[in-house]
Design a protein around this motif. Sequence first.
Motif, PDB file in Angstrom:
ATOM      1  N   THR A  32      -0.093  -6.473   0.073  1.00  0.00           N
ATOM      2  CA  THR A  32       0.092  -4.750  -0.172  1.00  0.00           C
ATOM      3  C   THR A  32       0.172  -4.371   1.355  1.00  0.00           C
ATOM      4  O   THR A  32       1.108  -3.718   1.931  1.00  0.00           O
ATOM      5  CB  THR A  32      -0.552  -4.594  -1.546  1.00  0.00           C
ATOM      6  OG1 THR A  32      -0.415  -4.808  -2.233  1.00  0.00           O
ATOM      7  CG2 THR A  32       0.257  -2.751  -1.503  1.00  0.00           C
ATOM      8  N   SER A  33      -0.692  -4.745   2.196  1.00  0.00           N
ATOM      9  CA  SER A  33      -0.913  -4.126   3.639  1.00  0.00           C
ATOM     10  C   SER A  33       0.162  -4.547   4.251  1.00  0.00           C
ATOM     11  O   SER A  33       0.946  -4.038   5.035  1.00  0.00           O
ATOM     12  CB  SER A  33      -2.224  -3.919   3.931  1.00  0.00           C
ATOM     13  OG  SER A  33      -2.011  -5.360   4.091  1.00  0.00           O
ATOM     14  N   ALA A  36       3.427  -3.151   3.416  1.00  0.00           N
ATOM     15  CA  ALA A  36       3.078  -1.198   3.670  1.00  0.00           C
ATOM     16  C   ALA A  36       3.922  -2.281   5.071  1.00  0.00           C
ATOM     17  O   ALA A  36       4.649  -0.243   5.088  1.00  0.00           O
ATOM     18  CB  ALA A  36       1.588  -0.675   3.313  1.00  0.00           C
ATOM     19  N   LEU A 238      -0.574   6.181   0.850  1.00  0.00           N
ATOM     20  CA  LEU A 238      -0.222   4.327   0.167  1.00  0.00           C
ATOM     21  C   LEU A 238      -1.296   4.281  -0.843  1.00  0.00           C
ATOM     22  O   LEU A 238      -0.554   3.845  -2.163  1.00  0.00           O
ATOM     23  CB  LEU A 238      -0.847   3.332   0.999  1.00  0.00           C
ATOM     24  CG  LEU A 238      -0.677   2.257   0.806  1.00  0.00           C
ATOM     25  CD1 LEU A 238       0.423   1.557  -0.113  1.00  0.00           C
ATOM     26  CD2 LEU A 238      -1.227   0.809   1.373  1.00  0.00           C
ATOM     27  N   GLY A 242      -1.882   1.969  -3.626  1.00  0.00           N
ATOM     28  CA  GLY A 242       0.221   0.535  -3.018  1.00  0.00           C
ATOM     29  C   GLY A 242       0.622   0.920  -3.141  1.00  0.00           C
ATOM     30  O   GLY A 242       1.529   0.145  -3.386  1.00  0.00           O
ATOM     31  N   LEU A 244       4.322   2.500  -2.074  1.00  0.00           N
ATOM     32  CA  LEU A 244       4.834   2.407  -1.127  1.00  0.00           C
ATOM     33  C   LEU A 244       6.222   2.815  -0.934  1.00  0.00           C
ATOM     34  O   LEU A 244       6.526   3.433   0.300  1.00  0.00           O
ATOM     35  CB  LEU A 244       6.113   0.647  -1.381  1.00  0.00           C
ATOM     36  CG  LEU A 244       4.563  -0.195  -0.940  1.00  0.00           C
ATOM     37  CD1 LEU A 244       5.468  -2.077  -1.085  1.00  0.00           C
ATOM     38  CD2 LEU A 244       4.386  -0.665   0.108  1.00  0.00           C
ATOM     39  N   LEU A 247       4.569   6.186   0.454  1.00  0.00           N
ATOM     40  CA  LEU A 247       4.550   5.653   2.488  1.00  0.00           C
ATOM     41  C   LEU A 247       5.637   5.780   2.619  1.00  0.00           C
ATOM     42  O   LEU A 247       6.079   6.909   3.649  1.00  0.00           O
ATOM     43  CB  LEU A 247       3.762   4.359   1.991  1.00  0.00           C
ATOM     44  CG  LEU A 247       3.847   3.122   3.623  1.00  0.00           C
ATOM     45  CD1 LEU A 247       2.780   4.634   4.990  1.00  0.00           C
ATOM     46  CD2 LEU A 247       3.396   2.344   3.476  1.00  0.00           C
ATOM     47  N   LYS A 248       6.694   5.493   1.680  1.00  0.00           N
ATOM     48  CA  LYS A 248       8.415   5.445   2.722  1.00  0.00           C
ATOM     49  C   LYS A 248       8.850   7.299   2.870  1.00  0.00           C
ATOM     50  O   LYS A 248       9.147   7.640   3.626  1.00  0.00           O
ATOM     51  CB  LYS A 248       8.907   4.710   1.975  1.00  0.00           C
ATOM     52  CG  LYS A 248       8.912   3.262   2.607  1.00  0.00           C
ATOM     53  CD  LYS A 248       9.520   2.368   1.924  1.00  0.00           C
ATOM     54  CE  LYS A 248      10.913   2.237   2.287  1.00  0.00           C
ATOM     55  NZ  LYS A 248      12.553   0.485   2.275  1.00  0.00           N
TER      56      LYS A 248
END
Length: 262
Positions: A32-33, A36, A238, A242, A244, A247-248
Amino acid sequence: MSALEDRIDEIRAQGRAALIGYLPVGYPDVDTSIAAVVAMVEAGVDIVEVGPPYSDPMMDGPVIQHAAATALERGVRVDDTFRAVRAAADAGAQALVMSYCNLMLSRGYDRFAADLRAAGGVGVITPDLTPDTGQEWIDAARAHEVDTIFLAAPSTTRERMHLTVGASRGFVYATSLMGVTGERASVGDAAAQVVAAARDAGAARVCVGLGVSTGAQAAQVATYADGVIVGSAFVKALGDGGDLAALKAKVAELAAGVRGDA
């Protein structure tokens, strides 16, 4: 001129600052990182900082400390750092590592620099290594064409600022204080003073990390810095799940800020 310097200059020619995003590899898990890292680039990050988790992250704030502890509990390895670097480079970003010195030293400076270059990375930020104690690392980095990025703070003396600028390649990392990282409620003017001092000492490129977490803060810092460095806000977005998409969305907000669209 290094690839990192070329990229910063190219972005500056567009009339804006670079957005530099930090994430620790292995949080919330390795795969996942890495996803990301790619998501950050897709959403507008120009330069990626990959952080190998460290057991004693003395200069990191609670958000990044939690992420590092989670990653270590789940078995992240230093080699995973270079997987994340490769993913960032393949996605089109310049890829850096931000690492504590002991982790690099345990692998061996020469091997660390070589592995970074093999993965497509271009530089290393060393928050706990100073130019006067880091010549062995500088020599290894130069041999592999890896940029050496050192920190400057309000407490940096004029003499030490010249030393820092002289030893840095890529950019000088300016911060508003030499202490733990984390989001800030306001930006203040301390970092701007550090940037000015670094430029007076001959720095061609200075990027700022001071806990920026909003588009408005990013826009403010972008008025005087060549790059705006964001870490805790992206790690927080995040989260343990996780997320995403979150985060985006945060990256897009900060990217709009450095582009003057916030």
